[in-house]
Design an enzyme around this catalytic site. Structure first.
Site, short mmCIF file in Angstrom:
data_model
loop_
_atom_site.label_atom_id
_atom_site.label_comp_id
_atom_site.label_asym_id
_atom_site.label_seq_id
_atom_site.Cartn_x
_atom_site.Cartn_y
_atom_site.Cartn_z
N ARG A 116 0.76 -1.29 0.10
CA ARG A 116 -0.03 -0.26 -0.09
C ARG A 116 0.43 1.65 -0.13
NH1 ARG A 116 -1.42 1.49 4.38
NH2 ARG A 116 -2.33 -0.74 5.45
N TYR A 162 -15.96 17.55 -15.34
CA TYR A 162 -16.22 16.12 -15.77
C TYR A 162 -16.40 15.15 -14.63
CZ TYR A 162 -15.13 11.49 -15.52
OH TYR A 162 -15.92 9.84 -15.36
N ASP A 205 -6.60 19.29 -14.82
CA ASP A 205 -6.42 17.66 -14.79
C ASP A 205 -6.22 18.01 -16.78
OD1 ASP A 205 -7.81 15.86 -15.78
OD2 ASP A 205 -10.02 15.45 -14.85
N LYS A 240 -7.65 6.90 -19.80
CA LYS A 240 -7.72 7.33 -21.47
C LYS A 240 -6.19 7.44 -21.79
CE LYS A 240 -11.58 8.28 -18.95
NZ LYS A 240 -12.06 9.16 -17.90
C1 LIG Z 1 -12.49 9.49 -16.73
C2 LIG Z 1 -12.12 10.75 -16.46
C3 LIG Z 1 -11.76 11.25 -14.93
C4 LIG Z 1 -11.90 9.61 -14.24
O1 LIG Z 1 -11.12 8.95 -14.33
P1 LIG Z 1 -11.55 7.15 -14.09
O2 LIG Z 1 -10.12 6.54 -14.31
O3 LIG Z 1 -12.83 6.95 -14.81
O4 LIG Z 1 -11.54 7.39 -12.71
C5 LIG Z 1 -11.46 12.62 -14.61
N1 LIG Z 1 -11.32 13.20 -15.30
C6 LIG Z 1 -11.68 13.25 -16.72
C7 LIG Z 1 -11.18 14.77 -17.54
C8 LIG Z 1 -12.10 12.75 -17.17
O5 LIG Z 1 -12.05 12.06 -18.21
#
Ligand SMILES: *Cc1c(COP(=O)(O)O)cnc(C)c1O
Length: 384
Positions: free
Chosen positions: A51, A103, A175, A200
């Site tokens: 962890r 998001y 982000d 992604k």
């Molecule tokens: C998908 C996404 C998230 C969340 O990420 P997860 O891996 O699905 O928890 C946060 N910000 C953006 C811009 C995203 O596309």
């Protein structure tokens, strides 16, 4: 030559990594272990419990940090877990200013989880710096932004926002999921924290759910590592390995995402059945100048509204597409299509989302790296 000085395309493959010490394995092995032998209490080889840290995860954390020109990386079990860790820097009474077309999952975490703990979230288009500055109070601790925004593809000037946050000693978190470090490196522009849904583009193959944070500042890193081990929403060794493998082709994938994205954005723009196309590469995009300045390309995320379209029309189009798979998520090698109003933004109130342009007919594409002719033919048949 130190690996710090490598160019991006080399860093995607070698950044923060060395052949494994035991047998010289070129890929970091999957250390599928929870614990590590100690010779006497406290005597170990750098790892004591997974962890806290795990060598496969460390390799991923170093790789992401290297790509973002940061010094410290943390990998989490999802993008949301990464954002959650960043929010745990805050205390009751603190205020956060975030981009308005956030998001959907972030909006839900902020409004439905963190507001309960006495943290206040304010929203801003972040296109007007005076307006943003006017929202800052002595309780403001964090500005949280996305650019390009999802799904409206607004571009926010990271450097301009960083000037405001630095002046008021407020943290700036970005982000960077949509742009990836291939297109944009927020830490270089003055941000304090970069966040990724590595699910992604970074992992890129739609086979893991992983998140990451990267920072430059040692104190901030210590706080975040403390939160990571205390809350425990870590990325497992197998997912760390898969994400690391994905990252090794990030630059070639992104290049093709950008090329295909440009062809498809122009195809949609010239199509008689399309009303609006949102893509930051267009010269008439309202924030194109900033996009050109802070990004090295425009990516493969495109949103559009069919002419005279409504909810039913959008549903018909997304159902008719064959190569573009109707699914949540984005950034994989395969092309995906989404309907934000019913999918990614389903938890944002209709009034709130329409204020930001997320109308019922809006369709979002994540353009993959297939042959672009096939993608165009698919769109053509669905739109006619
Ligand atoms: C998908 C996404 C998230 C969340 O990420 P997860 O891996 O699905 O928890 C946060 N910000 C953006 C811009 C995203 O596309």
């Amino acid at each position: 030559m130190s690996k710090k000085e490598l160019k991006f395309n080399s860093k995607a493959i070698h950044g923060g990594q060395q052949p494994e010490k035991g047998y010289g394995a070129v890929m970091p092995p999957i250390y599928q272990t929870s614990t590590y032998a100690q010779s006497t209490p406290g005597e170990h080889k750098g790892y004591e419990y997974s962890r806290v840290s795990n060598p496969t995860r460390t390799a991923l954390e170093n790789a992401v940090a290297s790509l973002e020109n940061g010094s410290y990386g943390m990998a989490f079990g999802s993008g949301m877990a990464a954002i959650d860790a960043a929010m745990k820097l805050l205390s009751p009474g603190d205020e956060v200013i975030c981009t308005s077309d956030l998001y959907g999952g972030s909006y839900r975490l902020f409004k439905q989880v963190y507001e309960k703990y006495g943290i206040k979230f304010l929203f801003s288009g972040m296109l007007d710096m005076e307006e943003l500055e006017a929202q800052i109070t002595h309780n403001t601790k964090l500005v949280w932004l996305e650019t390009p925004t999802n799904p409206m593809m607004n571009i926010i000037d990271i450097e301009a926002v960083a000037k405001v946050t630095q002046k008021h000693q407020v943290l700036l978190g970005v982000d960077n999921t949509f742009a990836t470090p291939y297109l944009q490196r927020p830490l270089d522009l003055g941000a304090d924290i970069v966040m990724h849904s590595a699910t992604k583009y970074l992992a890129g193959h739609s086979d893991v759910v992983v998140g990451a944070l990267v920072v430059k500042d040692e104190k901030l890193a210590e706080q975040l590592y403390f939160i990571q081990k205390s809350s425990g929403a870590i990325c497992g060794p197998m997912d760390s390995f898969l994400t690391l493998r994905g990252i090794k082709t990030l630059h070639v994938r992104m290049q093709r995402h950008c090329e295909n994205g440009e062809v498809i954005a122009n195809f949609l723009k010239n199509h008689p059945n399309i009303d609006k196309v949102y893509w930051p590469g267009f010269e008439d995009h309202p924030n194109h100048k900033i996009a050109k300045q802070q990004m090295d390309g425009y990516g493969g995320m495109i949103s559009f509204v069919p002419k005279g379209g409504d909810y039913a029309e959008a549903i018909k189009i997304v159902e008719k597409l064959e190569i573009f798979t109707l699914a949540e998520s984005l950034g994989g090698v395969e092309s995906l299509v989404g309907h934000p109003a019913s999918m990614s933004h389903g938890s944002v109130p209709k009034e709130e989302r329409e204020k930001n342009g997320v109308v019922d007919a809006l369709i979002r594409l994540s353009v993959g790296i297939e042959d672009v002719d096939d993608l165009i033919a698919d769109l053509e048949q669905a739109l006619n």
